[in-house]
Scaffold this active site. Structure first.
Site, mmCIF file in Angstrom:
data_model
loop_
_atom_site.group_PDB
_atom_site.id
_atom_site.type_symbol
_atom_site.label_atom_id
_atom_site.label_comp_id
_atom_site.label_asym_id
_atom_site.label_seq_id
_atom_site.Cartn_x
_atom_site.Cartn_y
_atom_site.Cartn_z
ATOM 1 N N CYS A 133 0.815 -1.226 0.000
ATOM 2 C CA CYS A 133 0.000 0.000 0.000
ATOM 3 C C CYS A 133 0.851 1.280 0.000
ATOM 4 O O CYS A 133 0.572 2.230 -0.739
ATOM 5 C CB CYS A 133 -0.945 -0.006 1.195
ATOM 6 S SG CYS A 133 -0.187 -0.575 2.720
ATOM 7 N N HIS A 246 -2.964 6.323 4.519
ATOM 8 C CA HIS A 246 -1.531 6.412 4.828
ATOM 9 C C HIS A 246 -1.012 7.777 4.367
ATOM 10 O O HIS A 246 -1.345 8.239 3.266
ATOM 11 C CB HIS A 246 -0.745 5.353 4.055
ATOM 12 C CG HIS A 246 -0.933 3.951 4.539
ATOM 13 N ND1 HIS A 246 -1.669 3.614 5.652
ATOM 14 C CD2 HIS A 246 -0.436 2.775 4.042
ATOM 15 C CE1 HIS A 246 -1.627 2.291 5.812
ATOM 16 N NE2 HIS A 246 -0.893 1.765 4.859
#
Ligand code: A2P
Length: 340
Positions: A133, A246
């Site tokens: 990710c 994130h």
């Protein structure tokens, strides 16, 4: 656009990413003829919604992929390692979200905005890997810079949401936060320390070289996706008490002279990116804005005056969507449109 329809399986359908894969397939109006939702024996009997229908979860087995065209996997590395070859043997192309196959030289590692040309290599093993990710959102922003200026070195620090660890970690952050603000006892089961009101410089296992696996994934995967082993990359990955999204502080040293204005202009035009960079009005990428949508947000673009050709950026994306499910569904879409 193709009129083809495919039989599609989701392995790990009951997990945080698997669930989002199902939602992304719906949102994209993915051309499916049939779907099959697979998980462990624990989930057999559960029903999952898809396009207004209830679909029973089945146990993932060696023969689950007979008659299937594409399988999206997000059921952990061990499960992918064991079952992806069975799918491939039955002619079902695997798009795997785990780290099991990413660095296999015969398996393409794909971010469609960056290296969709490499998807053709799926023919080697019948498997395509979805990158980590943190890597995905970083390379989406790096690729236009790499193409125009070249990249010598990257220094990245991440601020990663708990959803990347899965459902249990989402529950742990929620439960610990509630317990702490009520002065109650709490446990740390998923992480070695409390994640509520804390930052853990520890994602995945530590290696002999002092880095974590997550940090080495970012370095190795970025080089593989950009097809350039000469790029120097050093990463520090940190888990923070955020549910979704994130954030990354990225410092890039380019080969050719570069300036923040040029990088902003370049990224404004780049696919999959939204530049959010108006600090005077307190506008910069935020996890809360990135969550629930598919663009990679880039801001705080500024010159690094400490070196000759340096740029700093703040890059944020929804780790479950673009960092996992959306990227996998985008790969599957290219497969349907161009290869199957
Ligand atoms: P299950 O819900 O039946 O345990 P998360 O990353 O959110 O924890 O989700 C992991 C996903 O992978 C879940 O769908 C989980 O199913 C599935 N999974 C984990 N281990 C296995 C296994 N051995 N076989 C099949 N599915 C598995």
């Amino acid at each position: 656009m193709s009129e083809k329809k495919v039989n599609l399986a989701v392995a790990g359908a009951t997990g945080a990413v698997g669930n989002q894969m199902i939602r992304c397939l719906e949102e994209a109006d993915f051309p499916v003829r049939s779907v099959r939702f697979l998980a462990s024996s624990r989930s057999v009997g559960r029903m999952l919604r898809f396009k207004g229908e209830s679909i029973a979860v089945e146990e993932l087995k060696e023969d689950s992929f007979k008659g299937m065209d594409i399988a999206l996997f997000s059921a952990g590395g061990g499960t992918s390692e064991k079952y992806a070859p069975y799918a491939a043997k039955d002619g079902c192309v695997v798009v795997d979200n785990s780290s099991a196959w990413r660095m296999d030289p015969e398996v393409p590692l794909i971010v469609p905005e960056v290296n969709s040309h490499a998807i053709a290599q799926y023919k080697n093993k019948g498997i395509i890997a979805n990158p980590n990710c943190s890597t995905i959102q970083m390379v989406v922003a790096l690729e236009p810079i790499y193409k125009k200026f070249g990249i010598k070195r990257i220094v990245v620090s991440t601020y990663q949401a708990v959803s990347g660890t899965g459902k249990k970690a989402i529950d742990e952050l929620f439960d610990q936060t509630r317990a702490m603000i009520n002065f109650l006892d709490y446990e740390s089961k998923v992480y070695p320390h409390p994640i509520a009101f804390n930052c853990l410089p520890h994602i995945d296992a530590f290696l002999e070289n002092g880095y974590t696996k997550e940090e080495m994934k970012m370095a190795n995967e970025t080089r593989k996706i950009l097809e350039d082993d000469t790029i120097g990359i050093t990463a520090t990955t940190v888990r923070v008490p955020v549910f979704y999204g994130h954030s990354e502080s990225v410092n890039v040293e380019t080969k050719a002279p570069v300036c923040a204005r040029e990088v902003s202009a370049l990224l404004e035009q780049a696919p999959g990116i939204k530049v959010v960079d108006d600090p005077k009005n307190n506008r910069y990428p935020l996890a809360t804005d990135a969550a629930g949508q598919d663009l990679t947000l880039v801001g705080r673009i500024r010159d690094d005056d400490s070196i000759a050709n340096g740029i700093n950026m703040w890059i944020v994306a929804d780790n479950i969507r673009k960092g996992a499910a959306t990227n996998a569904v985008q790969i599957a879409r290219v497969l349907v449109d161009e290869y199957l």
